[in-house]
Write a protein that holds these residues in place. Sequence first.
Motif, PDB file in Angstrom:
ATOM      1  N   TYR A   1       0.259  -1.088  -0.432  1.00 25.60           N
ATOM      2  CA  TYR A   1       0.390   0.477   0.006  1.00 25.60           C
ATOM      3  C   TYR A   1       0.724   1.260  -0.054  1.00 25.60           C
ATOM      4  CZ  TYR A   1      -3.241   3.592   1.732  1.00 25.60           C
ATOM      5  OH  TYR A   1      -3.802   5.112   1.819  1.00 25.60           O
ATOM      6  N   LEU A   2       1.792   1.077   0.757  1.00 25.32           N
ATOM      7  CA  LEU A   2       2.884   2.594   0.677  1.00 25.32           C
ATOM      8  C   LEU A   2       3.563   2.634  -0.282  1.00 25.32           C
ATOM      9  CD1 LEU A   2       3.618   1.763   4.243  1.00 25.32           C
ATOM     10  CD2 LEU A   2       2.268   3.688   3.900  1.00 25.32           C
ATOM     11  N   ARG A   3       3.630   1.430  -0.895  1.00 25.95           N
ATOM     12  CA  ARG A   3       4.632   1.579  -2.396  1.00 25.95           C
ATOM     13  C   ARG A   3       3.797   2.148  -3.282  1.00 25.95           C
ATOM     14  NH1 ARG A   3       8.100  -3.700  -2.083  1.00 25.95           N
ATOM     15  NH2 ARG A   3       9.725  -2.870  -1.386  1.00 25.95           N
ATOM     16  N   LYS A   4       1.842   2.363  -3.271  1.00 27.87           N
ATOM     17  CA  LYS A   4       1.280   2.646  -4.272  1.00 27.87           C
ATOM     18  C   LYS A   4       0.925   1.618  -5.135  1.00 27.87           C
ATOM     19  CE  LYS A   4      -1.169   6.741  -6.303  1.00 27.87           C
ATOM     20  NZ  LYS A   4      -2.060   7.079  -5.010  1.00 27.87           N
ATOM     21  N   GLU A   5       0.792   0.457  -4.878  1.00 23.81           N
ATOM     22  CA  GLU A   5       0.889  -0.960  -5.701  1.00 23.81           C
ATOM     23  C   GLU A   5      -1.055  -1.175  -6.070  1.00 23.81           C
ATOM     24  OE1 GLU A   5       3.116  -4.060  -4.298  1.00 23.81           O
ATOM     25  OE2 GLU A   5       4.742  -3.113  -4.519  1.00 23.81           O
ATOM     26  N   ALA A   6      -0.790  -1.124  -6.768  1.00 22.06           N
ATOM     27  CA  ALA A   6      -2.679  -1.658  -7.085  1.00 22.06           C
ATOM     28  C   ALA A   6      -3.105  -3.241  -5.974  1.00 22.06           C
ATOM     29  CB  ALA A   6      -2.775  -2.354  -8.564  1.00 22.06           C
ATOM     30  N   LEU A   7      -4.286  -2.797  -5.167  1.00 18.42           N
ATOM     31  CA  LEU A   7      -4.673  -3.720  -4.222  1.00 18.42           C
ATOM     32  C   LEU A   7      -5.554  -4.796  -4.789  1.00 18.42           C
ATOM     33  CD1 LEU A   7      -3.425  -1.974  -1.612  1.00 18.42           C
ATOM     34  CD2 LEU A   7      -2.049  -3.989  -1.774  1.00 18.42           C
ATOM     35  N   VAL A   8      -5.762  -6.066  -3.844  1.00 20.36           N
ATOM     36  CA  VAL A   8      -7.100  -6.327  -4.183  1.00 20.36           C
ATOM     37  C   VAL A   8      -7.861  -7.056  -2.832  1.00 20.36           C
ATOM     38  CG1 VAL A   8      -8.097  -8.674  -5.257  1.00 20.36           C
ATOM     39  CG2 VAL A   8      -6.618  -7.565  -7.021  1.00 20.36           C
ATOM     40  N   PHE A   9      -9.441  -6.700  -2.543  1.00 18.37           N
ATOM     41  CA  PHE A   9      -9.306  -6.972  -1.757  1.00 18.37           C
ATOM     42  C   PHE A   9     -11.236  -7.878  -1.539  1.00 18.37           C
ATOM     43  CE2 PHE A   9      -6.646  -3.679  -0.328  1.00 18.37           C
ATOM     44  CZ  PHE A   9      -5.807  -4.218   1.104  1.00 18.37           C
ATOM     45  N   GLU A  10     -11.385  -8.938  -1.733  1.00 13.42           N
ATOM     46  CA  GLU A  10     -12.254  -9.045  -3.075  1.00 13.42           C
ATOM     47  C   GLU A  10     -13.198  -9.289  -1.734  1.00 13.42           C
ATOM     48  OE1 GLU A  10     -10.713 -12.432  -5.265  1.00 13.42           O
ATOM     49  OE2 GLU A  10     -10.661 -11.535  -6.875  1.00 13.42           O
ATOM     50  N   ASP A  11     -13.130  -9.860  -0.338  1.00 12.64           N
ATOM     51  CA  ASP A  11     -13.588  -9.742   1.371  1.00 12.64           C
ATOM     52  C   ASP A  11     -13.776  -8.534   1.811  1.00 12.64           C
ATOM     53  OD1 ASP A  11     -11.410  -9.108   1.668  1.00 12.64           O
ATOM     54  OD2 ASP A  11     -10.865 -10.834   3.577  1.00 12.64           O
ATOM     55  N   GLN A  12     -13.868  -7.763   0.903  1.00  7.72           N
ATOM     56  CA  GLN A  12     -14.512  -6.506   1.934  1.00  7.72           C
ATOM     57  C   GLN A  12     -15.173  -5.899   0.487  1.00  7.72           C
ATOM     58  OE1 GLN A  12     -13.314  -5.594   4.659  1.00  7.72           O
ATOM     59  NE2 GLN A  12     -12.373  -6.977   4.874  1.00  7.72           N
ATOM     60  N   PRO A  13     -15.947  -4.969   1.254  1.00  9.35           N
ATOM     61  CA  PRO A  13     -16.884  -3.783   0.505  1.00  9.35           C
ATOM     62  C   PRO A  13     -16.700  -3.364  -0.099  1.00  9.35           C
ATOM     63  CG  PRO A  13     -17.495  -3.387   2.970  1.00  9.35           C
ATOM     64  CD  PRO A  13     -16.473  -4.566   3.030  1.00  9.35           C
TER      65      PRO A  13
END
Length: 467
Positions: free
Chosen positions: A404-416
Amino acid sequence: MQLSEKFVSYTQPLLQEEWIDFEQALEQESPTSIRINPTKAKGLLIQSERVLWCETGYYLAKRPSFTFDPLFHAGAYYVQEASSMFIEQVFRQYLNDDIKVLDLCAAPGGKSSHIASLISEESLLVSNEVIKSRSFILSENMTKSGYPNVIVTNNDPSDIGNKLPSFFDAILIDAPCSGEGMFRKDPHAVEEWSPANVQLCKERQQRIVADVWDALKPEGILIYSTCTYNKLENEENINWILDNFDAEILPIETDANWNISQAYNNEVLAHHFFPHKVKGEGFFLAAIQKKGNVTFENLPSNKRNKKQNTAKPQTLALEYKKYISRHEEYTFFDKNGLWFAFPEKQYEAFLQVSSQLKLVSAGIYIGEFKGKDFLPQHSLAMSNRINKDAFILHDIGRETAIAYLRKEALVFEDQPKGYILLTYKNVPLGFIKNIGNRANNLYPNEWRIRTSHLPDETTDLLQIVLG
């Protein structure tokens, strides 16, 4: 370390029989110390020694990779040289009321963030840096510290002295100096040292004091400090202030166990830190009180420069005001489509400062509207006044936090879907906008970790106990 003959010939007579111990100390490794942010990390360091003159200061056994500790980026602590934490004693002994404080030469922000932790919520801190590029670094560090009653400015000392007469109850001048106290940490300081540079620094320091003196209220306190040993920039400058301004020096109580030294030959009531006597670098500090009584005539004027575009209170929906805890204690205002909040009790002072000085940042930058969408800003995530109950929270591990701090792409499929406040060990780290198959990383691009390297050793300094 190869000291110049001129430095030795000047400094050795000052230290006399302590010279050998001093010279040997310069060959030792510089200690690493940090100061806990009490609003974000109410906890203890693991097996760490306390800094005696600072309630939130600690030494580390070795220097870790702070870049890869998410808590560092979250503002849970600040890496600060231990000797400089001594400013705490002036505030605890003399500055306990609701006050206005100026940190004149504030970048990168160690002493400013320390001051912010010491003053009351109803006080005001103006953190100034004359060099524009450094003022942005100052703003970043003050944003991470999370205190809402802070204004960061980019002005010459003469601007402040001329435009805000008798405005501040206290002014810290951590004056640009020859850097003798940083010899262990900065080899360039050793190479650049010369008697001519010391004289130049002395004269510059006097100009800085003279330029900003009028901004100090009668009975206000000037805290003068340097990271150097010589008398020209320290004792002689204190005597110059006392000779040229209506002022008196104040005693600062210390504990004998701290091993802090008095001024050379006890010339003035001032304090030296020497690396052979304390666990820290070279530092000098004196507290000076401006004489005179506060009268109607020398109170700061409430007039503002009407030519400048000062921020005016506007209407923001209660839904967004509730992003801040105790939101009724804040004034919310819109500036060029951006929404801010500033403590109501110091809002008039904010307007005065903003109409006279060049602002870099101030208060809490809450967010901005993007169409019908209100985009929360990182300043809100960092604020110690954020209302975490207003957001969906998701606590993440170290590896995800670094991504996150590198500003990379993230995926949170289990989050709303929607805006989510990411936390690390329950300390806010920043926002994402989850859109299902991916998440928009809202961490400020200019603050991102730029290296792809990730050390094997985990930096885990704090046991966090949430308040």
